[in-house]
Write an enzyme that holds these catalytic residues in place. Structure first.
Site, PDB file in Angstrom:
ATOM      1  N   HIS A   4       0.977   5.071   1.036  1.00  0.00           N
ATOM      2  CA  HIS A   4       0.346   6.130   1.828  1.00  0.00           C
ATOM      3  C   HIS A   4       0.496   7.452   1.079  1.00  0.00           C
ATOM      4  O   HIS A   4       1.607   7.793   0.652  1.00  0.00           O
ATOM      5  CB  HIS A   4       1.067   6.326   3.163  1.00  0.00           C
ATOM      6  CG  HIS A   4       0.959   5.192   4.131  1.00  0.00           C
ATOM      7  ND1 HIS A   4       0.032   5.160   5.132  1.00  0.00           N
ATOM      8  CD2 HIS A   4       1.692   4.049   4.270  1.00  0.00           C
ATOM      9  CE1 HIS A   4       0.189   4.058   5.866  1.00  0.00           C
ATOM     10  NE2 HIS A   4       1.192   3.368   5.368  1.00  0.00           N
ATOM     11  N   HIS A  61       0.838  -1.211   0.000  1.00  0.00           N
ATOM     12  CA  HIS A  61       0.000   0.000   0.000  1.00  0.00           C
ATOM     13  C   HIS A  61       0.860   1.242   0.000  1.00  0.00           C
ATOM     14  O   HIS A  61       1.876   1.294   0.686  1.00  0.00           O
ATOM     15  CB  HIS A  61      -0.968   0.016   1.193  1.00  0.00           C
ATOM     16  CG  HIS A  61      -0.347  -0.230   2.525  1.00  0.00           C
ATOM     17  ND1 HIS A  61       0.028  -1.482   2.958  1.00  0.00           N
ATOM     18  CD2 HIS A  61      -0.018   0.620   3.526  1.00  0.00           C
ATOM     19  CE1 HIS A  61       0.549  -1.392   4.168  1.00  0.00           C
ATOM     20  NE2 HIS A  61       0.546  -0.121   4.538  1.00  0.00           N
TER      21      HIS A  61
HETATM   22  P1  AMP Z   1       1.287   0.300   7.519  1.00  0.00           P
HETATM   23  O1  AMP Z   1       1.730   0.567   8.915  1.00  0.00           O
HETATM   24  O2  AMP Z   1       2.161   0.968   6.477  1.00  0.00           O
HETATM   25  O3  AMP Z   1       1.074  -1.160   7.240  1.00  0.00           O
HETATM   26  O4  AMP Z   1      -0.107   1.016   7.358  1.00  0.00           O
HETATM   27  C1  AMP Z   1      -1.310   0.360   7.480  1.00  0.00           C
HETATM   28  C2  AMP Z   1      -2.350   1.423   7.435  1.00  0.00           C
HETATM   29  O5  AMP Z   1      -3.618   0.820   7.265  1.00  0.00           O
HETATM   30  C3  AMP Z   1      -2.457   2.245   8.724  1.00  0.00           C
HETATM   31  O6  AMP Z   1      -2.232   3.605   8.378  1.00  0.00           O
HETATM   32  C4  AMP Z   1      -3.877   1.995   9.218  1.00  0.00           C
HETATM   33  O7  AMP Z   1      -4.463   3.131   9.782  1.00  0.00           O
HETATM   34  C5  AMP Z   1      -4.574   1.571   7.946  1.00  0.00           C
HETATM   35  N1  AMP Z   1      -5.748   0.711   8.154  1.00  0.00           N
HETATM   36  C6  AMP Z   1      -5.848  -0.390   8.938  1.00  0.00           C
HETATM   37  N2  AMP Z   1      -7.084  -0.937   8.847  1.00  0.00           N
HETATM   38  C7  AMP Z   1      -7.775  -0.156   7.979  1.00  0.00           C
HETATM   39  C8  AMP Z   1      -9.101  -0.169   7.473  1.00  0.00           C
HETATM   40  N3  AMP Z   1      -9.989  -1.119   7.847  1.00  0.00           N
HETATM   41  N4  AMP Z   1      -9.483   0.793   6.615  1.00  0.00           N
HETATM   42  C9  AMP Z   1      -8.617   1.758   6.247  1.00  0.00           C
HETATM   43  N5  AMP Z   1      -7.338   1.831   6.665  1.00  0.00           N
HETATM   44  C10 AMP Z   1      -6.918   0.894   7.526  1.00  0.00           C
END
Ligand code: AMP
Ligand code: ZN
Length: 141
Positions: free
Chosen positions: A102, A100
């Site tokens: 950001h 993903h």
């Molecule tokens: P990372 O730490 O780079 O893996 O980021 C994962 C991101 O996913 C975090 O910023 C979370 O806030 C986001 N996240 C987790 N669950 C969800 C969800 N159900 N919908 C949208 N974002 C999410």
């Protein structure tokens, strides 16, 4: 698809999300715990952990969506710039093991240095998410 992956479940519409944009290969939606209003995640539909696990075509497609969405996100959020980040693999602090990107809208003097930018500050309400998603979608054409 992976059954225990949150993002795969979002792709299958099994858990709700504020979707900004979708094409054949990728999906963009609002981060549930944003670092700034309009914090968006862009994911490939294929469940892969790291960027290098995707094919070059899949990476091109993913970054094409990033390119498409940057201006609409900035315009909708009145942001002057963005921080673009990828935690590329669990050992890097990646919480969800599905690629993903950001996209964090930034404003001049928003008080965030590079080390603070991924810190979560805000407690947004559902209405805020709906409103933000609508604003961004309005700017995409
Ligand atoms: P990372 O730490 O780079 O893996 O980021 C994962 C991101 O996913 C975090 O910023 C979370 O806030 C986001 N996240 C987790 N669950 C969800 C969800 N159900 N919908 C949208 N974002 C999410
Ligand atoms: Zn997944």
């Amino acid at each position: 698809m992976s059954n225990d992956c949150v993002f795969c479940r979002i792709l299958e519409h099994k858990i709700p999300s504020n979707i900004i944009y979708e094409d054949k290969n990728n999906l963009a939606f609002l981060d549930i715990n944003p670092s700034a209003p309009g914090h968006t995640l862009i994911i490939p539909k294929k469940h892969k952990i790291r960027v290098e696990d995707l094919s070059i075509e899949e990476v091109r497609s993913l970054f094409s969506m990033l390119h498409l969405l940057l201006k609409p996100i900035c315009e909708a959020m009145n942001a002057e710039a963005t921080t673009i980040a990828i935690n590329n693999g669990p050992e890097s602090g990646q919480d969800i093991p599905h690629v993903h990107i950001h996209v964090i809208p930034r404003k001049i003097n928003d008080g965030k240095g590079v080390s603070q930018v991924l810190l979560r500050a805000s407690n947004f309400k559902t209405e805020d998410f709906n409103e933000i998603a609508a604003k961004i979608k309005e700017k995409i054409n």
